[in-house]
Write a protein that holds these residues in place. Structure first.
Motif, PDB file in Angstrom:
ATOM      1  N   ALA A 140       0.828  -1.214   0.000  1.00 40.29           N
ATOM      2  CA  ALA A 140       0.000   0.000   0.000  1.00 40.29           C
ATOM      3  C   ALA A 140       0.861   1.261   0.000  1.00 40.29           C
ATOM      4  N   PRO A 143       2.478   2.600  -4.064  1.00 41.22           N
ATOM      5  CA  PRO A 143       1.797   3.537  -4.971  1.00 41.22           C
ATOM      6  C   PRO A 143       1.644   4.932  -4.367  1.00 41.22           C
ATOM      7  N   ASN A 144       1.543   5.022  -3.047  1.00 46.78           N
ATOM      8  CA  ASN A 144       1.446   6.328  -2.408  1.00 46.78           C
ATOM      9  C   ASN A 144       2.728   7.122  -2.570  1.00 46.78           C
ATOM     10  N   ALA A 151      -1.761   6.080  -6.829  1.00 43.59           N
ATOM     11  CA  ALA A 151      -2.505   5.444  -5.742  1.00 43.59           C
ATOM     12  C   ALA A 151      -3.981   5.317  -6.102  1.00 43.59           C
ATOM     13  N   SER A 155      -6.108   1.826  -6.461  1.00 46.46           N
ATOM     14  CA  SER A 155      -7.353   1.654  -5.707  1.00 46.46           C
ATOM     15  C   SER A 155      -8.519   1.338  -6.634  1.00 46.46           C
ATOM     16  N   THR A 311      -4.307   1.514   1.057  1.00 42.80           N
ATOM     17  CA  THR A 311      -3.771   2.501   0.113  1.00 42.80           C
ATOM     18  C   THR A 311      -4.443   3.849   0.307  1.00 42.80           C
TER      19      THR A 311
END
Length: 475
Positions: A140, A143-144, A151, A155, A311
């Protein structure tokens, strides 16, 4: 400090707002609580879901109203700061934000624990669930760190997949696919008939706490408002559509599956070892309906739901810390400077992302009880919804010239939303106020103490800190 110089990039639209809310809400833990509600109350839980959905629709409207008026990353922190001024305002803002951050971390940790159970079962591993919790959090975080748009895409893909599986199992129940028995509305009626709204076994007392959790988190899209291209359009539409999708999905899956066998059968199955003694009933249901294939589908859906939730949670909570730090109120100069920093390429608050990941991991490492973690977080989480309604009303009476999402007609709905949420809290946690209320009070006192220290340290910062904070500009 000129806060306008430290800004996030506006790249999100209505779809991203809706995905953020749904992806956080439609989690593995909601399968646990939804099935627990349906297997106990049958048709009564549908009523509980509709009531909870209406309460959360009002919340979505107040949240949208505030995020349009104050399209900033910190959500409750920013609203508090703009509504209250001076040192007291700073203290209230930091306190509300930290209280929300800490308690929500418990709720999300419950979700991550549920996903850890599912991932462990998927691989039929003897390794401790803690390792799988760590894997989910790391996946998670990635991607952040890459960017909010990345992100959002992760999601969205996870959301499409996990919603698809939920609707598939609901349809499978209605149409008699696999090993599901013939669907009958009679199977949805508990022994003694559908319970009334109140009373010890009533819909409100037994089902509302579980039903509310099916929607809790929709307001997380507000934390992304500063990165939304057109908040006035995207925030109200994204949040409200999210509630409708969640309600339809919960009813479809729950009624479709539960109606294929008597409630006694489902209650026994949910308490079995195959269902992790109540922590992962969806896995036992998948096994029952489609054997190993069904088990695998449910396990993947649970892991995907958890990853989507984690995420979005990391994206939203890290921006809460970023907002506090941007104002120099996060434990003085050094820490504020670090947490106000945005990566020049990804436009993301790196320090906030990493610290949030730690806070989401620790509770699930120390307790694997999904329901306990979920309810501990949900208690304060739902209390914060009253604050959203109150702030929405205060902002309107303050009349600072900012444009709300809805007209004056919404004042009455905000009042109804606040009252109905308070009533829901009372009944949803009836019998548990002494447990979860005490935990909430302890965490609130801790948050207040931390907020006092943070504000005092901020007031002592040196002039050069302003320069350091302003250097965190994304060009």
């Amino acid at each position: 400090m000129d806060n306008k110089k430290i800004h996030l990039s506006r790249t999100l639209g209505t779809w991203d707002v809706m995905v953020a809310g749904i992806a956080l809400v439609v989690a593995a833990s909601t399968m646990v609580t939804d099935f627990a509600g349906f297997f106990t109350l049958g048709w009564g839980f549908v009523i509980a879901l509709v009531i909870a959905g209406a309460i959360n629709m009002l919340l979505a409207m107040s949240a949208a109203d505030l995020s349009v008026r104050y399209p900033k990353a910190g959500a409750l922190y920013e609203y508090s700061k703009d509504l209250f001024s001076g040192r007291i305002g700073a203290l209230i803002s930091v306190f509300v934000a930290l209280c929300f951050f800490i308690m929500i971390s418990f709720g999300i940790s419950g979700e991550i624990a549920a996903g850890g159970h599912a991932l462990k079962a998927l691989f039929h591993s003897d390794i401790g669930v803690h390792y799988f919790v760590g894997i989910i959090v790391v996946l998670a975080v990635i991607p952040n760190l890459l960017g909010v748009k990345e992100a959002a895409w992760v999601s969205a893909l996870l959301l499409i997949f996990m919603l698809g599986i939920r609707w598939f199992f609901g349809l499978a129940g209605f149409l008699g696919w696999g090993e599901f028995g013939e669907w009958s509305s009679a199977n949805m009626v508990p022994e003694g008939g559908v319970p009334g709204l109140f009373g010890d076994g009533g819909i409100i007392i037994v089902g509302l706490g579980l039903a509310i959790w099916s929607f809790v988190g929709i307001e997380f899209g507000c934390a992304l408002a500063e990165e939304v291209k057109n908040p006035a359009k995207s925030m109200p539409m994204g949040l409200m559509l999210g509630i409708l999708v969640i309600l339809a999905t919960s009813i479809m899956m729950g009624v479709g599956v539960t109606g294929t066998a008597p409630l006694e059968f489902w209650q026994t199955l949910a308490a079995s070892e195959a269902a992790c003694s109540g922590d992962c009933p969806q896995l036992a249901i998948g096994q029952h309906a489609f054997g190993a294939t069904g088990f695998t589908l449910m396990a993947i859906a649970s892991a995907a739901a958890t990853l989507g939730t984690a995420t979005v949670a990391i994206a939203a909570l890290s921006r809460l810390l970023f907002s506090i730090a941007r104002d120099g109120l996060l434990f003085g100069e050094t820490i504020s400077t670090s947490f106000a920093y945005l990566n020049p390429k990804s436009h993301t608050p790196t320090a906030g992302i990493l610290l949030t990941a730690v806070f989401l991991t620790v509770p699930s490492m120390t307790s694997s009880s999904v329901i306990e973690l979920v309810f501990s977080g949900a208690y304060v989480w739902v209390i914060s919804y009253v604050i959203f309604h109150v702030y929405s009303l205060l902002a309107r009476y303050r009349n600072d010239g900012s444009v709300p999402a809805f007209g004056d007609w919404y004042k009455g709905f905000a009042v109804i939303g606040a009252i109905s949420t308070i009533v829901a809290i009372y009944y949803a946690f009836l019998g548990g106020h002494s447990i979860y209320g005490v935990k909430a009070l302890i965490m609130a006192c801790a948050s207040f103490a931390i907020a006092v220290v943070s504000v005092v340290m901020a007031e002592r910062r040196k002039p050069e800190v302003e320069e350091a904070l302003q250097e965190n500009v994304v060009n």
